[in-house]
Design an enzyme around this catalytic site. Structure first.
Site, PDB file in Angstrom:
ATOM      1  CB  ALA A   7      -0.925  -0.011   1.217  1.00  0.00           C
TER       2      ALA A   7
ATOM      3  CD  GLU B 108       4.834   7.475   1.573  1.00  0.00           C
ATOM      4  OE1 GLU B 108       5.577   8.450   1.382  1.00  0.00           O
ATOM      5  OE2 GLU B 108       4.004   7.427   2.506  1.00  0.00           O
TER       6      GLU B 108
ATOM      7  CG  HIS C 258       5.376 -15.807  -0.709  1.00  0.00           C
ATOM      8  ND1 HIS C 258       4.019 -16.025  -0.833  1.00  0.00           N
ATOM      9  CD2 HIS C 258       5.968 -17.031  -0.683  1.00  0.00           C
ATOM     10  CE1 HIS C 258       3.800 -17.334  -0.859  1.00  0.00           C
ATOM     11  NE2 HIS C 258       4.955 -17.964  -0.775  1.00  0.00           N
TER      12      HIS C 258
ATOM     13  CB  VAL D 133      15.384 -23.842  -6.624  1.00  0.00           C
ATOM     14  CG1 VAL D 133      15.521 -25.112  -7.463  1.00  0.00           C
ATOM     15  CG2 VAL D 133      16.001 -22.654  -7.366  1.00  0.00           C
ATOM     16  CB  SER D 134      13.352 -26.272  -2.263  1.00  0.00           C
ATOM     17  OG  SER D 134      12.649 -25.376  -1.403  1.00  0.00           O
TER      18      SER D 134
ATOM     19  CE  LYS E 165       6.558 -20.584  -3.378  1.00  0.00           C
ATOM     20  NZ  LYS E 165       6.593 -20.170  -1.956  1.00  0.00           N
TER      21      LYS E 165
END
Length: 372
Positions: free
Chosen positions: A135, A140, A291, A328-329, A332
């Site tokens: 946000a 800003e 993420h 990687v695990s 992604k």
């Protein structure tokens, strides 16, 4: 004495063997460490190129330059004849499909700082395809179009600033009057959004709201002015976590009923990754923005390219500090990718990274749109 001499000689031989152990040959072509020689004068381009062989985070910077330049090369590759013959665009954001979809994520402090102008440059010249921020990363930018942010000092004390209505972001200062101006500007727009929702059936999402705010601000200094102009979607699933949320909260008592659909936005975001030919992630900071982009790329079994810039460490198990190999695990980032993390303050590093990549290849990108 003779036994002592023999023992000493034996110890010396072992010490020599330990200290002067012979080396195996390194693979042919292994780069040698070498920094910039200022006897050549001051050549900033050559200086930054020398980072690759300087070691430590300078070398990671050099690797990041290569990773981003590879993204750009893939992005501007010509379409195949089959793709030219089948112009159907399945992208719900109606972005033109290119050889590599570039996701740019950044935390709000990047927009509070002068990195805002670097991000605006990338968006203005259509160099990235998807933005993800918080946000604060939205508001800003808009607030700076209404009133400035100032330089201060990290050591300024909160109990002295608060009575004077001055907010501190690190060593930046934001007068609280800026947020009052923001409220005056935003409230009529929220009224109009509620009206369009109720009379025209408009279904608002955070990304649609951000596009509307970018159009309403109508200021070429704004990141989001250029995002809506160039049809670059901006996703912010926690859009209420900041001043925007405060204003939406207050507005809900004056003119209740505004609905923001985050489900539609997660479909729109994930499809940017699913429909991408190749996918690249550039992420400044951590937390939600990091993420959210990585998880969207899970939907295509991982991004092909990735560059992280942050100062977080992995010892506490945080997603912010997780190195690319952890992604990687999870699927992604692809197993055959060569992702890079620069452990550094993005306010110092990112403009230099753009100087060595996007800014040198501006002619490769579509020119900015001249009309809304």
């Amino acid at each position: 004495d003779r036994d002592m001499d023999m023992m000493a000689a034996d110890c010396t031989t072992k010490s020599l063997d330990a200290v002067l152990r012979h080396s195996a040959n390194l693979p042919e072509g292994t780069p040698q460490v070498r920094g910039y020689d200022f006897n050549q004068g001051v050549d900033y381009n050559t200086l930054l190129q020398s980072y690759y062989t300087s070691g430590f985070q300078a070398t990671n910077f050099g690797k990041a330059v290569h990773e981003i330049n590879t993204m750009i090369e893939k992005k501007v590759e010509p379409q195949s004849p089959e793709e030219d013959e089948n112009p159907i665009n399945l992208n719900p954001c109606e972005r033109e499909r290119t050889g590599c979809t570039i996701f740019l994520g950044y935390t709000s402090n990047m927009i509070s700082s002068g990195i805002r102008e670097t991000i605006r440059y990338l968006v203005q010249h259509n160099m990235v395809d998807v933005l993800v921020t918080t946000a604060g990363g939205v508001e800003e930018d808009l607030i700076k179009c209404l009133a400035p942010t100032y330089l201060g000092d990290f050591s300024l004390r909160g109990r002295e600033l608060r009575p004077n209505g001055i907010n501190r972001i690190g060593n930046l200062l934001v007068p609280n009057n800026n947020y009052c101006k923001f409220e005056d500007w935003l409230m009529p727009i929220l009224d109009q959004m509620v009206l369009e929702q109720n009379t025209e059936g408009v279904k608002w999402t955070p990304s649609k709201m951000i596009a509307r705010l970018g159009k309403e601000i109508n200021n070429p200094e704004s990141v989001y002015y250029w995002a809506q102009k160039n049809n670059i979607p901006v996703f912010s699933p926690a859009l209420t976590d900041g001043s925007l949320g405060d204003m939406i909260y207050f507005h809900s008592y004056k003119n209740p009923g505004l609905v923001l659909d985050i489900v539609e936005d997660i479909r729109r975001l994930n499809l940017q990754a699913v429909l991408a030919k190749k996918s690249g992630m550039i992420i400044l900071g951590g937390g939600l923005i990091k993420h959210h982009i990585a998880n969207a790329n899970l939907m295509r079994n991982g991004a092909d390219f990735a560059v992280y810039i942050n100062t977080a460490q992995e010892f506490d198990g945080s997603d912010a500090g997780a190195r690319p190999d952890e992604a990687v695990s999870w699927g992604k980032i692809r197993m055959d990718a060569h992702p890079v993390k620069i452990h550094a303050d993005a306010s110092l590093v990112f403009p230099l990274l753009v100087a060595q990549t996007f800014a040198q290849k501006i002619d490769m990108f579509a020119t900015e749109k001249k009309q809304d």
